[in-house]
Motif scaffolding. Structure first.
Motif, mmCIF file in Angstrom:
data_model
loop_
_atom_site.group_PDB
_atom_site.id
_atom_site.type_symbol
_atom_site.label_atom_id
_atom_site.label_comp_id
_atom_site.label_asym_id
_atom_site.label_seq_id
_atom_site.Cartn_x
_atom_site.Cartn_y
_atom_site.Cartn_z
ATOM 1 N N ASN A 86 32.611 60.542 32.991
ATOM 2 C CA ASN A 86 32.658 59.224 33.634
ATOM 3 C C ASN A 86 31.686 59.148 34.797
ATOM 4 O O ASN A 86 30.909 58.185 34.917
ATOM 5 C CB ASN A 86 34.057 58.904 34.130
ATOM 6 N N CYS A 146 24.935 48.369 37.002
ATOM 7 C CA CYS A 146 25.792 48.773 38.129
ATOM 8 C C CYS A 146 27.233 48.335 37.915
ATOM 9 O O CYS A 146 28.168 49.078 38.237
ATOM 10 C CB CYS A 146 25.260 48.207 39.448
ATOM 11 N N CYS A 204 27.469 48.285 26.213
ATOM 12 C CA CYS A 204 26.703 49.542 26.220
ATOM 13 C C CYS A 204 25.746 49.608 25.037
ATOM 14 O O CYS A 204 24.621 50.104 25.169
ATOM 15 C CB CYS A 204 27.651 50.734 26.228
ATOM 16 N N ALA A 232 28.078 57.139 34.759
ATOM 17 C CA ALA A 232 27.918 56.039 35.726
ATOM 18 C C ALA A 232 26.641 56.222 36.531
ATOM 19 O O ALA A 232 25.874 55.263 36.720
ATOM 20 C CB ALA A 232 29.132 55.980 36.647
ATOM 21 N N ALA A 242 28.705 50.579 35.364
ATOM 22 C CA ALA A 242 28.878 51.889 35.999
ATOM 23 C C ALA A 242 30.097 51.902 36.923
ATOM 24 O O ALA A 242 30.795 52.924 37.016
ATOM 25 C CB ALA A 242 27.625 52.267 36.772
ATOM 26 N N PHE A 256 33.186 53.041 35.233
ATOM 27 C CA PHE A 256 33.263 54.477 34.965
ATOM 28 C C PHE A 256 33.444 55.281 36.254
ATOM 29 O O PHE A 256 34.092 56.331 36.244
ATOM 30 C CB PHE A 256 32.055 54.934 34.159
ATOM 31 N N ILE A 257 32.913 54.790 37.361
ATOM 32 C CA ILE A 257 33.179 55.437 38.651
ATOM 33 C C ILE A 257 34.663 55.316 38.978
ATOM 34 O O ILE A 257 35.302 56.273 39.418
ATOM 35 C CB ILE A 257 32.300 54.845 39.769
#
Length: 131
Positions: free
Chosen positions: A54, A13, A107, A58, A16, A19-20
């Motif tokens: 992105n 999370c 990642c 995410a 993510a 990327f959000i």
């Protein structure tokens, strides 16, 4: 559930969230990203596929779907986009450059180790025994 599964979910999370934020930033004010693309000799409209990637990446990290291939794709994305921040005379850009490589490393760990058992799956979920 083991605490490792919750830690893996929290880690997914947090990655993510970055990327959000990238998606929201590109959507709200695409001009800086378009400028970076054009300065590199690329088409400015590539900001839109990047923004969608992105967001999709995410959501995949959070849900844990296609986790391993998505994690590898994100690592490659971070490595590639670090090029835009390789400006040795600008300490701020160099910190972003290094952060991109650090995120790529996280990642790659996700790609290698998986994301724990808190993932969306169709059918029966495999339950692993504690070691």
């Amino acid at each position: 559930m083991r605490y490792q599964d919750w830690m893996a979910f929290a880690g997914r999370c947090l990655i993510a969230a970055l990327f959000i934020a990238g998606f929201v930033q590109k959507l709200a004010d695409p001009a800086p990203a378009v400028g970076l693309l054009r300065d590199a000799g690329l088409w400015g409209w590539l900001v839109w596929p990047a923004a969608l990637f992105n967001l999709g990446a995410a959501l995949a990290l959070i849900a844990g779907v296609f986790l391993r291939p998505m994690a590898v794709a994100l690592a490659l994305y971070c490595m590639a986009t670090s090029y835009f921040h390789l400006i040795p005379d600008d300490p701020w850009q160099m910190s972003i450059f290094v952060k991109n490589w650090a995120i790529a490393g996280g990642c790659l760990v996700l790609g290698a180790q998986g994301g724990g058992r808190l993932v969306l799956r169709r059918g029966v979920q495999r339950v692993e025994c504690d070691r």
